[in-house]
Design a protein around this motif. Structure first.
Motif: not given
Length: 376
Positions: A6, A10, A61, A69, A205
């Motif tokens: 993640i 990001r 995110l 998440l 996600v």
């Protein structure tokens, strides 16, 4: 997706890193009507505005894996035949240029999303040349593959309050009128998931800012998949199960042991830098209760209640069940917060038929900021 994956995505949401060429979306009013649609080129926007848009998308995110998440998993049949999955694939494969797919997506969201007030639906598509890392960890020049994905953010649009502002160039104060401002995303998702640094079309996600609300109706419409109960509800349910099933055997020592052992698991997982999210099952809690001497009948009752509320095979993040940074005792009139590492300073006792919570206080006791002395 784990935290490392993640974080890697990001980092894409910066002008110098992103391949996002434009942002498209629509503005929806309280009557669930589309007020306007837009498709803005980031390259033609002032730098501050493009950075602000990317920052808003990036927040989709953010938060904790397992809390904010959540992994959404598609069944094989959905991937092969499901209309909801075909729509997501059409959006991804067309880089959001399929007008029919985009408007169908808008319609599905607006029809079912239960959100008060005005909001924006933001969509952005990116193509990430995933770098290849050698066994020694050194980054190679050639990428291993191109990860193509899109991000959806649902952002409330709120009216600011009038205020008095100072205009430095004119050296005067005057009113700043109320205006509509885009807030941080309330919910959103990334599709497909970035698992093992590669596209996984069997997963998405999902993001929810509010730990007590997961907008189940949105998930059902967009993914046709089940979503775990919100993290805050998981915590309340777990607390209720313990209280109801242990009854008179739910003592301070038992709760201290549960909190302590779950906290140790969280800390060990963090220290060892394990990439996969930490989860526990009912067997984990069962072993803790048994180690505290809780009667077998109570433990069996806990298992049955757990199965009824969560599901027999459901695994839960311990971060959703306790606050590892805080240990709290509460009565109708008093709340005591303790450093979890020093919960040994507290004990419960019956004195002359009355119930007491005792706190050992050897030094550094203050009342309203003033040091006091405790005499014999």
């Amino acid at each position: 997706m784990n935290e490392k994956e993640i974080s890697e995505i990001r980092r894409r949401f910066r002008p110098e890193k992103s391949n996002i060429s434009r942002i498209r979306g629509c503005y929806v009013n309280e009557q669930r009507e589309i007020v306007s649609e837009f498709s803005q080129s980031l390259a033609l926007m002032p730098q501050e505005e493009s950075e602000e848009l990317l920052a808003i998308l990036k927040k989709t995110l953010s938060g904790t894996v397992g809390k904010n998440l959540i992994d959404i998993e598609f069944a094989t049949r959905q991937v092969l035949e499901g209309e909801e999955h075909k729509l997501l694939m059409a959006l991804r494969d067309s880089s959001l240029d399929d007008e029919n797919a985009v408007h169908e997506f808008y319609g599905r969201v607006i029809e079912t999303l239960n959100m008060e007030g005005n909001y924006l639906i933001l969509l952005a598509c990116d193509k990430y040349d995933v770098p290849y890392y050698a066994k020694d960890g050194e980054k190679q020049e050639d990428s291993s593959e191109v990860f193509s994905y899109f991000l959806c953010s649902i952002c409330p649009v709120k009216l600011t309050k009038p205020a008095l502002g100072y205009y430095a160039c004119e050296n005067i104060f005057r009113n700043i009128t109320a205006d509509w401002v885009v807030s941080a995303p309330e919910l959103g998702f990334l599709f497909p998931a970035f698992d093992d640094r590669s596209a996984n079309i069997y997963n998405a996600v999902y993001y929810s800012r509010n730990l007590a609300e997961n907008h189940e109706e949105f998930v059902d419409t967009v993914f046709k998949s089940e979503i775990p109960m919100p993290a805050a509800v998981q915590k309340e349910t777990f607390q209720s199960i313990l209280g109801d099933t242990l009854a008179d055997d739910c003592s301070y020592d038992v709760m201290q042991a549960v909190h302590g052992q779950l906290s140790e698991m969280i800390e060990e997982h963090k220290t060892n830098k394990v990439e996969e999210p930490l989860v526990i099952s009912k067997k984990t809690v069962k072993s803790v209760l048994e180690s505290c001497g809780v009667p077998e009948a109570r433990v069996t009752s806990f298992e049955e209640k757990y199965d009824a509320e969560f599901g027999a095979d459901t695994q839960i993040s311990p971060r959703n069940l306790i606050d590892a940074k805080q240990f709290e005792l509460r009565t109708p009139d008093v709340t005591i917060r303790v450093n979890p590492e020093r919960s040994d300073l507290i004990e419960t006792r019956m004195i002359n038929g009355a119930k007491y919570i005792l706190i050992r206080a050897d030094e550094g006791v203050e009342v309203n900021g003033v040091n006091i002395h405790i005499s014999e």
